[in-house]
Scaffold this active site. Structure first.
Site, short mmCIF file in Angstrom:
data_model
loop_
_atom_site.label_atom_id
_atom_site.label_comp_id
_atom_site.label_asym_id
_atom_site.label_seq_id
_atom_site.Cartn_x
_atom_site.Cartn_y
_atom_site.Cartn_z
N SER A 124 0.70 6.86 -22.59
CA SER A 124 0.20 8.11 -22.03
C SER A 124 -0.83 7.83 -20.94
O SER A 124 -1.53 6.81 -20.97
CB SER A 124 -0.46 8.92 -23.15
OG SER A 124 -1.22 9.99 -22.64
N TYR A 148 -6.73 10.55 -30.21
CA TYR A 148 -5.35 10.35 -29.78
C TYR A 148 -5.27 9.32 -28.66
O TYR A 148 -4.47 8.39 -28.70
CB TYR A 148 -4.73 11.67 -29.32
CG TYR A 148 -3.46 11.48 -28.54
CD1 TYR A 148 -2.28 11.11 -29.17
CD2 TYR A 148 -3.44 11.65 -27.15
CE1 TYR A 148 -1.11 10.90 -28.44
CE2 TYR A 148 -2.29 11.45 -26.41
CZ TYR A 148 -1.13 11.08 -27.07
OH TYR A 148 0.02 10.86 -26.34
N LYS A 152 -3.55 5.29 -28.36
CA LYS A 152 -2.66 4.75 -27.33
C LYS A 152 -3.25 3.48 -26.71
O LYS A 152 -2.53 2.50 -26.47
CB LYS A 152 -2.39 5.80 -26.25
CG LYS A 152 -1.57 6.99 -26.72
CD LYS A 152 -0.18 6.57 -27.18
CE LYS A 152 0.69 7.78 -27.53
NZ LYS A 152 2.03 7.39 -28.01
N ASN A 177 2.52 14.51 -17.44
CA ASN A 177 2.65 15.78 -18.17
C ASN A 177 4.12 16.18 -18.27
O ASN A 177 4.63 16.85 -17.37
CB ASN A 177 1.84 16.89 -17.47
CG ASN A 177 0.35 16.62 -17.51
OD1 ASN A 177 -0.16 15.78 -16.78
ND2 ASN A 177 -0.35 17.32 -18.38
N ASP A 295 -12.08 17.73 -19.51
CA ASP A 295 -10.95 17.95 -18.60
C ASP A 295 -11.31 17.48 -17.19
O ASP A 295 -12.39 17.79 -16.66
CB ASP A 295 -10.58 19.44 -18.55
CG ASP A 295 -9.66 19.85 -19.68
OD1 ASP A 295 -9.26 18.97 -20.47
OD2 ASP A 295 -9.34 21.04 -19.77
#
Length: 338
Positions: A124, A148, A152, A177, A295
């Site tokens: 990811s 999460y 990864k 995405n 974000d």
């Protein structure tokens, strides 16, 4: 090749299974069905035009996994299985670490025991952490902002160490995405509960399952104030897995290599809303909410390495992504379990 696909009934896994079979590979699926529906299996077989051997268990089960490898005589593994909701990972971090790392340990042990030499890993863009470097390239340092993402990062490290110690060849595919659906409208993204990603939420608003979309922040330093992301069609993503698998097969000198799978350009939240309204002919009412912590304003891939080394390039526009998503959602308003 005879390929074991872990999590092969899930969103990205199912689309990859169809493309693997179309490319002439033989596929076996193993899936716990925690994040997938068994209803996808007959649809996959219809699309592929063949029966697909499927096993239902958690890959963390070392004994069952080893037994499957003993019988399976696999040439390669594509590893999708894992938990994947960023927000949820902060609520139940131990479950994420146990699940995502546990599946990888179990797989590597079984691959070593049964001499399976190739693994393509579903990673990811979260491994780039809070970097503000755009476009993001594979040589950036890895980090994360949530459990999460850390799973990864850790899985990439575990796999890399195993490969460099004489273990299997590893492809690390860093997604941006994923959106869209198969052009037939028979398989697509079917999140359980409230969607964590933008596109399925937009689709559920358009089809009437949800009242309004929340747009998190309209004051970013972007053309329309909403965050820019690199949206990639799931069919392009699936093609990237087939390309990576075949590239490793043709290049036995590779031990581990990372490739970004993205389009190389960003689209804003409001651009996606307008594109979906045009594709569906339905309004997508939305409200602006405060920015979410962590974000980024802008996040998109540098896909140069995948294009030059794998011969892969994303083909589909956001208009196609929205049209295919709407075809799937309109035909399956309640997902697989209608």
């Amino acid at each position: 090749m005879r390929v074991l696909v872990t999590g092969g009934a899930g969103y990205i896994g199912s689309h990859t299974v169809v493309q693997l079979i179309a490319a002439g590979h033989e596929v076996v699926i193993v899936d716990s069905f925690v994040n997938a529906s068994p209803s996808v299996l007959p649809r996959l077989e219809d699309l592929a035009g063949t029966s697909i051997e499927t096993h239902s268990f958690d890959v963390r089960d070392v004994d069952k996994t080893s037994a499957l490898f003993a019988e399976g005589r696999f040439d390669a593994v594509i590893h999708f299985a894992g938990l994947k909701a960023v927000g949820e990972s902060s609520e139940i971090p131990l479950e994420y670490y146990d699940n995502n790392l546990g599946t990888t340990f179990s797989l590597l042990r079984a691959m070593q025991r049964h001499e399976v030499g190739t693994l393509v890993f579903s990673s990811s863009a979260t491994v780039y952490g809070e970097t503000t470097t755009v476009p993001m390239h594979e040589d950036l340092p890895t980090s994360a902002t949530n459990p999460y993402g850390w799973t990864k990062v850790m899985q990439e490290q575990i796999l890399s160490d195993a490969a460099r110690a004489g273990g299997p060849q590893i492809a690390l595919l860093r997604y941006f995405n994923p959106v869209g659906a198969h052009v037939s409208g028979t398989i697509g993204e079917d999140p359980q509960g409230t969607p964590n990603n933008l596109m399925p939420f937009i689709a559920q608003v358009a089809v009437g399952r949800r009242a309004r979309l929340q747009v998190f922040g309209d004051d970013y330093p972007t053309p329309d104030g909403t965050a820019l992301r690199d949206y990639i069609h799931v069919e392009d993503l699936a093609a990237g897995h087939v390309a990576a698998l075949e590239h490793l097969g043709a290049h036995p000198e590779i031990d581990v290599r990372a490739w970004n799978l993205g389009t190389g350009q960003g689209s804003s939240v409001l651009e996606m809303v307008r594109a979906f309204e045009a594709a569906s002919g339905r309004p997508v009412p939305h409200d602006v909410a405060p920015r979410r912590r962590g974000d980024l304003a802008v996040c998109y891939a540098d896909p140069t390495r995948a294009e030059s080394e794998l011969g892969w390039r994303a083909q589909h526009t956001i208009e196609r992504m929205c049209a295919d998503t709407w075809r799937w959602q309109a035909a399956n308003p309640q997902g697989y379990n209608a």
